[in-house]
Every structure is written in structure tokens, then in C-alpha cells.
Design a protein around this motif. Structure first.
Motif, PDB file in Angstrom:
ATOM      1  N   LYS A  73       0.862  -1.184   0.000  1.00 29.52           N
ATOM      2  CA  LYS A  73       0.000   0.000   0.000  1.00 29.52           C
ATOM      3  C   LYS A  73       0.895   1.230   0.000  1.00 29.52           C
ATOM      4  CE  LYS A  73      -0.413   0.150   5.042  1.00 29.52           C
ATOM      5  NZ  LYS A  73      -1.341   0.280   6.189  1.00 29.52           N
ATOM      6  N   ASP A  74       0.298   2.405  -0.012  1.00 29.39           N
ATOM      7  CA  ASP A  74       1.080   3.639   0.052  1.00 29.39           C
ATOM      8  C   ASP A  74       1.893   3.654   1.346  1.00 29.39           C
ATOM      9  OD1 ASP A  74      -0.323   4.244  -2.211  1.00 29.39           O
ATOM     10  OD2 ASP A  74      -1.588   5.780  -1.270  1.00 29.39           O
ATOM     11  N   VAL A  75       3.163   4.045   1.245  1.00 27.39           N
ATOM     12  CA  VAL A  75       4.017   4.123   2.442  1.00 27.39           C
ATOM     13  C   VAL A  75       4.781   5.440   2.420  1.00 27.39           C
ATOM     14  CG1 VAL A  75       4.278   1.616   2.653  1.00 27.39           C
ATOM     15  CG2 VAL A  75       5.931   2.920   1.295  1.00 27.39           C
ATOM     16  N   GLY A  76       5.259   5.850   3.586  1.00 29.89           N
ATOM     17  CA  GLY A  76       6.025   7.080   3.711  1.00 29.89           C
ATOM     18  C   GLY A  76       5.427   7.984   4.763  1.00 29.89           C
ATOM     19  N   ASP A  77       5.613   9.281   4.597  1.00 26.79           N
ATOM     20  CA  ASP A  77       5.057  10.248   5.542  1.00 26.79           C
ATOM     21  C   ASP A  77       4.607  11.487   4.778  1.00 26.79           C
ATOM     22  OD1 ASP A  77       7.393  11.711   4.979  1.00 26.79           O
ATOM     23  OD2 ASP A  77       8.454  10.820   6.668  1.00 26.79           O
ATOM     24  N   TYR A 113       1.310   3.309  -4.127  1.00 25.56           N
ATOM     25  CA  TYR A 113       1.187   1.950  -4.652  1.00 25.56           C
ATOM     26  C   TYR A 113       0.031   1.866  -5.638  1.00 25.56           C
ATOM     27  CZ  TYR A 113       0.491  -3.107  -4.842  1.00 25.56           C
ATOM     28  OH  TYR A 113       0.331  -4.402  -5.271  1.00 25.56           O
ATOM     29  N   ASN A 114       0.283   1.241  -6.780  1.00 24.26           N
ATOM     30  CA  ASN A 114      -0.741   1.025  -7.797  1.00 24.26           C
ATOM     31  C   ASN A 114      -1.091  -0.462  -7.792  1.00 24.26           C
ATOM     32  OD1 ASN A 114      -2.161   0.536 -10.244  1.00 24.26           O
ATOM     33  ND2 ASN A 114      -1.229   2.363 -11.177  1.00 24.26           N
ATOM     34  N   SER A 115      -2.281  -0.788  -7.305  1.00 21.14           N
ATOM     35  CA  SER A 115      -2.682  -2.194  -7.181  1.00 21.14           C
ATOM     36  C   SER A 115      -2.911  -2.852  -8.540  1.00 21.14           C
ATOM     37  CB  SER A 115      -3.952  -2.306  -6.329  1.00 21.14           C
ATOM     38  OG  SER A 115      -5.019  -1.564  -6.912  1.00 21.14           O
ATOM     39  N   GLU A 116      -3.199  -2.053  -9.560  1.00 16.57           N
ATOM     40  CA  GLU A 116      -3.431  -2.619 -10.894  1.00 16.57           C
ATOM     41  C   GLU A 116      -2.115  -3.072 -11.538  1.00 16.57           C
ATOM     42  OE1 GLU A 116      -5.595   0.099 -13.295  1.00 16.57           O
ATOM     43  OE2 GLU A 116      -7.396   0.056 -12.023  1.00 16.57           O
ATOM     44  N   THR A 117      -1.105  -2.239 -11.447  1.00 14.87           N
ATOM     45  CA  THR A 117       0.195  -2.590 -12.045  1.00 14.87           C
ATOM     46  C   THR A 117       1.114  -3.277 -11.043  1.00 14.87           C
ATOM     47  OG1 THR A 117       1.117  -0.416 -11.465  1.00 14.87           O
ATOM     48  CG2 THR A 117       0.057  -0.636 -13.618  1.00 14.87           C
TER      49      THR A 117
END
Length: 237
Positions: A136-140, A147-151
Motif C-alpha cells: 500500500k502507500d508508504v512514507g510520511d 502503490y498502484n494495485s493494478e500494475t
């Protein structure tokens, strides 16, 4: 009457020959001992130099390994099961940014697209096998890797505009089959700060002990614990 032939004693000649042989023997022994001493000195110096070189190389290897964790200022963990998947993925992406071949990834403007498989590969490189991932998206708020779940890939800036800690390896101590590595966290500072006070600018803001071990011939990180400077000096330095 014929005179009897005089008898000449060879005693002085024997004494001279014995002395000469003795001096020659002593000279050879002294030369041999001197040669042994010289060889021993060379081997000792060579051993010390190799030891210093090996220790320097090991510190550089450890610095490269822990760098991604220092950048994200990873929370403490006693073993890898306590490290959140977000931190694991974040560190893996930074490992790719620092040490990966960014040219092989598709580029759009100033971003690249990194497959989740490569992220998992670099996470394994850092922390070992049998990891669990939640992509999933990570960071701050300063920097997010989307994150792109399709690709099944992450969008990552080629040159992130991100100010973070950098590591300095203070010492390495063997601890069973692991190494206790004392890591100082250097806070980002403007160039003029080092010019004004180099010692202050290079003084770590905090210290951690990262435990590192070799698995299948490669170093991995197994724990990270904060410590204060006094404790670090007493236990590790």
C-alpha cells in the motif's frame, strides 16, 4: 753431522682457523636471526594493516546495509516480526533508491515505477527470508511512495527531495553469531554548519545498536534498539 730438520708446530694455524670459523658461524647465526626478525616484523605490520582494512571494509558494508533504516528512522524492534510491513517496504524502496539500478525502471517525468516483486526482493536482502508483505502507500507527509494495485508497482521519485538522517558506524562488536553495530544518526545540516563547527555538525543526534548476522553468506538486520551515548560507549566502544 747433518742437522735434524726443524719441526714446525701447526697449532697457531689451527687456532686461527677455528677462530675464523667461529666468527663465520656467529655471523651467519646473527644474520639468520636478523632475517627472522625482519620477516616477523613485516608479517606483523601486514597483519595489522589487513585487520584495519578488513574492519574498514566491514564498517562500509554495514553502513550500506543500515542506511535505508536510518533514512526512515525506523522504530525499534527486537526481531523482524515486530517491524511493521510499512517500515519494511519503505526501507526496501530506499534501498533500491540508494543501491539499485534505477535506469531499468519505466520513467514518467521525474518518477519511476518499481514492481512490488523488486521491493520484496530488496526487503529480503535487508531482513532475510519468510517476510509478510502488505502492499500500500508508504512514507510520511514529507514523502509518500504511492502503490498502484493494478500494475502492482510503486511510484517513486528518481531524486527524492527529502531531508533525513545519515549513518555513521561508531563500532562493531562480535556477539555470538551476530554483530552489535553501534550506529550514530547524523541529522541533516547545511554546509555552512560544518564550516563553522565541523565537530558539532558531525555529532550524532542519537545512537542505536543494530544487530546484524550472516544468513546464506549475506548480512541481514535482525534488530534495532536505541541507546544513549554513555551506554553505547560503556557497552560497545
Amino acid at each position: 753431522l747433518s742437522a735434524e730438520p726443524e719441526t714446525v708446530s701447526d697449532e697457531p694455524i689451527v687456532k686461527k682457523s677455528f677462530k675464523r670459523n667461529s666468527y663465520l658461524t656467529i655471523g651467519l647465526v646473527v644474520s639468520f636471526l636478523a632475517l627472522i626478525g625482519f620477516i616477523s616484523s613485516v608479517l606483523f605490520v601486514k597483519g595489522v594493516a589487513e585487520s584495519v582494512a578488513n574492519n574498514t571494509k566491514q564498517k562500509e558494508d554495514f553502513k550500506s546495509l543500515v542506511y535505508p533504516l536510518v533514512i526512515i528512522d525506523t522504530p525499534q524492534f527486537d526481531d523482524i516480526t515486530q517491524l511493521s510491513p510499512d517500515s519494511m517496504i519503505n526501507a526496501a524502496i530506499w534501498d533500491i533508491i540508494l543501491h539499485g539500478d534505477l535506469e531499468k525502471y519505466p520513467k514518467s517525468y521525474e518518477n519511476i515505477s518499481i514492481p512490488q516483486a523488486d521491493v520484496e526482493l530488496h526487503a529480503t536482502k535487508l531482513f532475510g527470508k519468510n517476510l509478510t508483505f502488505k502492499h500500500k502507500d508508504v512514507g510520511d507527509i514529507s514523502l509518500t511512495f504511492y502503490y498502484n494495485s493494478e500494475t502492482k508497482s510503486y511510484t517513486v521519485p528518481v531524486t527524492p527531495d527529502y531531508f533525513s538522517y545519515s549513518p555513521v558506524i561508531r563500532n562493531v562488536a562480535k556477539n555470538g553469531d551476530c554483530y552489535d553495530v553501534a550506529v550514530g544518526y547524523l541529522a541533516p545540516a547545511p554546509s555552512w554548519a560544518e564550516e563553522r563547527d565541523k565537530e558539532l555538525a558531525t555529532l550524532p543526534e542519537k545512537y542505536v545498536i543494530m544487530q546484524i548476522k550472516k544468513e546464506d553468506g549475506e548480512y541481514i538486520i535482525v534488530s534495532c534498539k536505541e541507546t544513549d551515548e554513555y551506554e553505547t560507549r560503556m557497552n560497545v566502544f
